[in-house]
Scaffold this active site. Structure first.
Site, PDB file in Angstrom:
ATOM      1  N   ARG A  10      -0.688  -2.553  10.711  1.00 22.53           N
ATOM      2  CA  ARG A  10      -1.726  -3.600  10.801  1.00 22.53           C
ATOM      3  C   ARG A  10      -2.711  -3.374  11.946  1.00 22.53           C
ATOM      4  NH1 ARG A  10       2.843  -6.876   9.829  1.00 22.53           N
ATOM      5  NH2 ARG A  10       3.022  -7.313   7.596  1.00 22.53           N
TER       6      ARG A  10
ATOM      7  N   LYS B  63     -17.356   0.648  11.561  1.00 19.15           N
ATOM      8  CA  LYS B  63     -17.224   0.597  10.098  1.00 19.15           C
ATOM      9  C   LYS B  63     -16.387   1.791   9.675  1.00 19.15           C
ATOM     10  CE  LYS B  63     -21.445  -1.239   8.018  1.00 19.15           C
ATOM     11  NZ  LYS B  63     -22.483  -0.809   7.059  1.00 19.15           N
TER      12      LYS B  63
ATOM     13  N   GLU C 273     -30.270  10.633   9.861  1.00 17.66           N
ATOM     14  CA  GLU C 273     -29.872   9.304  10.373  1.00 17.66           C
ATOM     15  C   GLU C 273     -30.650   8.965  11.652  1.00 17.66           C
ATOM     16  OE1 GLU C 273     -27.998   7.223   8.729  1.00 17.66           O
ATOM     17  OE2 GLU C 273     -26.260   8.204   7.819  1.00 17.66           O
TER      18      GLU C 273
ATOM     19  N   LYS D  45     -27.942   1.511  17.913  1.00 18.59           N
ATOM     20  CA  LYS D  45     -26.873   1.068  17.011  1.00 18.59           C
ATOM     21  C   LYS D  45     -25.960   0.077  17.734  1.00 18.59           C
ATOM     22  CE  LYS D  45     -23.603   2.195  13.513  1.00 18.59           C
ATOM     23  NZ  LYS D  45     -22.991   3.170  12.619  1.00 18.59           N
TER      24      LYS D  45
ATOM     25  N   GLU E 107     -22.110  -7.369   9.827  1.00 19.60           N
ATOM     26  CA  GLU E 107     -23.206  -7.150   8.868  1.00 19.60           C
ATOM     27  C   GLU E 107     -23.541  -8.369   8.019  1.00 19.60           C
ATOM     28  OE1 GLU E 107     -23.349  -3.115   7.235  1.00 19.60           O
ATOM     29  OE2 GLU E 107     -24.219  -3.943   5.430  1.00 19.60           O
TER      30      GLU E 107
ATOM     31  N   ARG F 127     -27.641  -6.165  10.968  1.00 23.22           N
ATOM     32  CA  ARG F 127     -27.023  -4.844  10.794  1.00 23.22           C
ATOM     33  C   ARG F 127     -27.394  -4.210   9.450  1.00 23.22           C
ATOM     34  NH1 ARG F 127     -20.864  -2.837  12.429  1.00 23.22           N
ATOM     35  NH2 ARG F 127     -21.261  -0.655  11.923  1.00 23.22           N
TER      36      ARG F 127
ATOM     37  N   ASN G  48     -29.042   0.140   6.921  1.00 23.76           N
ATOM     38  CA  ASN G  48     -28.886   0.713   5.583  1.00 23.76           C
ATOM     39  C   ASN G  48     -30.193   1.250   5.009  1.00 23.76           C
ATOM     40  OD1 ASN G  48     -26.128   0.067   5.501  1.00 23.76           O
ATOM     41  ND2 ASN G  48     -26.610  -2.038   4.936  1.00 23.76           N
TER      42      ASN G  48
ATOM     43  N   HIS H 228     -30.230   3.846   2.315  1.00 31.36           N
ATOM     44  CA  HIS H 228     -28.827   4.041   1.936  1.00 31.36           C
ATOM     45  C   HIS H 228     -28.464   3.542   0.538  1.00 31.36           C
ATOM     46  CE1 HIS H 228     -28.215   5.409   5.962  1.00 31.36           C
ATOM     47  NE2 HIS H 228     -26.916   5.551   5.793  1.00 31.36           N
TER      48      HIS H 228
ATOM     49  N   HIS I   5     -26.767   6.291  -1.418  1.00 26.56           N
ATOM     50  CA  HIS I   5     -25.404   6.220  -1.966  1.00 26.56           C
ATOM     51  C   HIS I   5     -25.412   6.486  -3.472  1.00 26.56           C
ATOM     52  CE1 HIS I   5     -23.744   3.612   1.601  1.00 26.56           C
ATOM     53  NE2 HIS I   5     -23.877   4.883   1.906  1.00 26.56           N
TER      54      HIS I   5
ATOM     55  N   HIS J 120     -24.168  13.176   2.496  1.00 23.79           N
ATOM     56  CA  HIS J 120     -24.687  11.873   2.888  1.00 23.79           C
ATOM     57  C   HIS J 120     -26.057  11.953   3.593  1.00 23.79           C
ATOM     58  CE1 HIS J 120     -24.536   7.667   4.064  1.00 23.79           C
ATOM     59  NE2 HIS J 120     -24.831   8.034   5.293  1.00 23.79           N
TER      60      HIS J 120
HETATM   61  N1  LIG Z   1     -19.079   4.487   9.468  1.00 28.13           N
HETATM   62  C1  LIG Z   1     -20.377   4.546   9.551  1.00 28.13           C
HETATM   63  O1  LIG Z   1     -21.020   3.692  10.166  1.00 28.13           O
HETATM   64  C2  LIG Z   1     -21.095   5.695   8.910  1.00 28.13           C
HETATM   65  C3  LIG Z   1     -22.442   5.927   9.216  1.00 28.13           C
HETATM   66  C4  LIG Z   1     -23.053   7.043   8.663  1.00 28.13           C
HETATM   67  C5  LIG Z   1     -22.330   7.905   7.830  1.00 28.13           C
HETATM   68  N2  LIG Z   1     -21.029   7.632   7.544  1.00 28.13           N
HETATM   69  C6  LIG Z   1     -20.234   8.536   6.702  1.00 28.13           C
HETATM   70  O2  LIG Z   1     -20.176   9.810   7.344  1.00 28.13           O
HETATM   71  C7  LIG Z   1     -19.928  10.810   6.341  1.00 28.13           C
HETATM   72  C8  LIG Z   1     -20.816  11.994   6.594  1.00 28.13           C
HETATM   73  O3  LIG Z   1     -20.502  12.558   7.840  1.00 28.13           O
HETATM   74  P1  LIG Z   1     -20.874  14.083   8.181  1.00 28.13           P
HETATM   75  O4  LIG Z   1     -22.266  14.372   7.773  1.00 28.13           O
HETATM   76  O5  LIG Z   1     -20.474  14.289   9.584  1.00 28.13           O
HETATM   77  O6  LIG Z   1     -19.974  14.894   7.153  1.00 28.13           O
HETATM   78  P2  LIG Z   1     -18.571  15.674   7.304  1.00 28.13           P
HETATM   79  O7  LIG Z   1     -17.635  14.941   8.143  1.00 28.13           O
HETATM   80  O8  LIG Z   1     -18.155  16.015   5.918  1.00 28.13           O
HETATM   81  O9  LIG Z   1     -19.009  17.011   8.052  1.00 28.13           O
HETATM   82  C9  LIG Z   1     -19.879  17.915   7.394  1.00 28.13           C
HETATM   83  C10 LIG Z   1     -19.304  19.340   7.416  1.00 28.13           C
HETATM   84  O10 LIG Z   1     -19.399  19.858   8.727  1.00 28.13           O
HETATM   85  C11 LIG Z   1     -18.146  20.417   9.143  1.00 28.13           C
HETATM   86  N3  LIG Z   1     -18.107  20.301  10.596  1.00 28.13           N
HETATM   87  C12 LIG Z   1     -17.846  19.194  11.346  1.00 28.13           C
HETATM   88  N4  LIG Z   1     -18.035  19.452  12.648  1.00 28.13           N
HETATM   89  C13 LIG Z   1     -18.397  20.753  12.730  1.00 28.13           C
HETATM   90  C14 LIG Z   1     -18.760  21.599  13.805  1.00 28.13           C
HETATM   91  N5  LIG Z   1     -18.856  21.141  15.060  1.00 28.13           N
HETATM   92  N6  LIG Z   1     -19.086  22.890  13.538  1.00 28.13           N
HETATM   93  C15 LIG Z   1     -19.071  23.356  12.256  1.00 28.13           C
HETATM   94  N7  LIG Z   1     -18.747  22.595  11.193  1.00 28.13           N
HETATM   95  C16 LIG Z   1     -18.434  21.302  11.433  1.00 28.13           C
HETATM   96  C17 LIG Z   1     -17.128  19.615   8.400  1.00 28.13           C
HETATM   97  O11 LIG Z   1     -15.919  20.315   8.284  1.00 28.13           O
HETATM   98  C18 LIG Z   1     -17.822  19.411   7.047  1.00 28.13           C
HETATM   99  O12 LIG Z   1     -17.631  20.546   6.229  1.00 28.13           O
HETATM  100  C19 LIG Z   1     -20.153  10.148   5.009  1.00 28.13           C
HETATM  101  O13 LIG Z   1     -18.921   9.903   4.395  1.00 28.13           O
HETATM  102  C20 LIG Z   1     -20.827   8.843   5.356  1.00 28.13           C
HETATM  103  O14 LIG Z   1     -20.574   7.837   4.415  1.00 28.13           O
HETATM  104  C21 LIG Z   1     -20.406   6.554   8.080  1.00 28.13           C
HETATM  105 ZN   LIG Z   2     -25.600   6.754   6.784  1.00 33.42          ZN
END
Ligand SMILES: NC(=O)c1ccc[n+]([C@@H]2O[C@H](COP(=O)([O-])OP(=O)(O)OC[C@H]3O[C@@H](n4cnc5c(N)ncnc54)[C@H](O)[C@@H]3O)[C@@H](O)[C@H]2O)c1
Ligand SMILES: [Zn+2]
Length: 351
Positions: free
Chosen positions: A120, A142, A184, A220, A230, A234, A238, A241, A245, A257
């Site tokens: 939990r 989030k 972003e 942020k 949100e 907040r 988006n 987005h 999405h 993304h």
């Molecule tokens: N929680 C939130 O507020 C929020 C906000 C924006 C995005 N997101 C989410 O984030 C995700 C996208 O994140 P992302 O773009 O980081 O994708 P990801 O985590 O898939 O990373 C992209 C690629 O880069 C590689 N990688 C990571 N760090 C590396 C490094 N230092 N050197 C080489 N390769 C590396 C990973 O292995 C992966 O193949 C989505 O699922 C999206 O929905 C969440």
């Molecule tokens: Zn995003």
């Protein structure tokens, strides 16, 4: 080191510096000495940065146990979540122990959700290794996994104990994954910060990277402080987005993304210019800035298919959806629209 403090339901620091990975152990140990840490990472980041973080933890009296899963958005699902939870139980992790998310946004989102579910809720830390995770997903609490019906449909709000962002990690990113984070950050500039936008429009992005990360985190953090769950403000985050999405889902997550958000932002900019919410010159600046930074501004998905995918978005309630519309650089508005109007937006963006 730059430090941004976020005062949400809990208060925590986002620390940004070069070479921070090897200092994470002592900084975490200050609060959690002698505990066990479950480091959750992916198959790519494991080979690059796991040893540095593990050694730093061990030297500070924390015992690390690592779980990794195949890199990429298609791992952000219930099956991986279940594997992570079973791993935590097998260690076994107790309530006084911690979770460390070491990786990009996928690792951060699923590890945070696992920390929210396990017993939990146990404490977790974010160590973002992509620019996207640094400027956006590691901050704000989030967390989520994707369901077959759409992106991020199961999740929880849970703030991290701290965020440690080592900007040297970006040196190993491919240009296109680096650009995902830029999408972003450009979004943040369009929403709140003309000067930040101008770095991407005409400046040297890599030279200004620490400033970019701290500015994005500051914006942020402020929004999260005002509206953690949100209910209003907040939703601005988006921007691009709802369309983004839809693009991710229609491409079976073949389009990442950040790239999808770039296309979504470009489409909203075109639609806002056509429908009279902003000047045409604003739209042109946004499109050329995205392109200058190696980001796509169009996709091949037909608007009716995209529209169908977008109807599953969380931002929908009944037949209404909150759209983020662009009025200018640094100025956007939230507007509740009837879902069929979304199709008008998509059609306007296509022309
Ligand atoms: N929680 C939130 O507020 C929020 C906000 C924006 C995005 N997101 C989410 O984030 C995700 C996208 O994140 P992302 O773009 O980081 O994708 P990801 O985590 O898939 O990373 C992209 C690629 O880069 C590689 N990688 C990571 N760090 C590396 C490094 N230092 N050197 C080489 N390769 C590396 C990973 O292995 C992966 O193949 C989505 O699922 C999206 O929905 C969440
Ligand atoms: Zn995003």
């Amino acid at each position: 080191m730059k430090t941004v403090t976020v005062k949400a339901s809990s208060t925590y620091n986002v620390n940004i510096a070069k070479g921070l990975l090897s200092a994470t152990g002592p900084m975490i140990a200050e609060a959690s000495m002698g505990c066990i840490a479950a480091i959750i990472t992916d198959s790519t980041v494991k080979g690059l940065y796991l040893d540095t973080v593990s050694e730093s933890l061990k030297a500070a009296g924390i015992t690390p146990h690592c779980f990794s899963f195949p890199a990429g958005e298609t791992s952000k699902n219930m099956s991986t979540l279940s594997d992570i939870l079973e791993f935590m139980a097998s260690v076994p992790l107790t309530r006084r122990d911690i979770v460390i998310a070491l990786g990009g946004g996928v690792v951060g989102d699923i590890s945070g959700f696992a920390a929210a579910c396990y017993m939990r809720g146990i404490k977790y830390y974010q160590i973002p290794t992509t620019l996207l995770a640094a400027v956006d997903s590691s901050v704000g609490g989030k967390t989520a996994v994707d369901l077959a019906a759409g992106k991020n449909l199961a999740g929880a709000f849970i703030q991290p104990q701290a965020v440690f962002c080592d900007v040297n990690c970006f040196d190993t990113l491919s240009d296109s994954v680096f650009a995902d984070g830029v999408a972003e950050a450009i979004k943040t500039g369009i929403l709140f910060d003309k000067e930040l936008f101008e770095i991407f429009e005409s400046g040297n992005v890599k030279e200004d990277i620490e400033k970019i990360v701290s500015r994005c985190v500051m914006h942020k953090g402020r929004v999260v402080e005002n509206d953690e769950f949100e209910r209003g403000e907040r939703k601005l985050l988006n921007l691009g987005h709802t369309v983004g999405h839809g693009i991710e889902k229609c491409s079976n997550y073949g389009i990442r993304h950040g790239n999808a958000v770039a296309v979504g932002t470009a489409m909203i900019a075109r639609a806002c210019s056509k429908l009279g919410y902003c000047e045409e010159s604003v739209c042109k600046r946004i499109i050329s800035t995205l392109e200058r930074n190696g980001l796509p501004v169009r996709c091949e998905i037909p608007s009716d298919k995209l529209y169908a995918a977008m109807l599953n978005d969380k931002k929908r309630s009944g037949n209404k959806i909150t759209a983020v519309l662009i009025n200018g650089i640094g100025k956007c508005e939230l507007r509740e629209i009837e879902t069929p109007y979304l199709l008008n937006i998509l059609k306007a963006a296509e022309e």
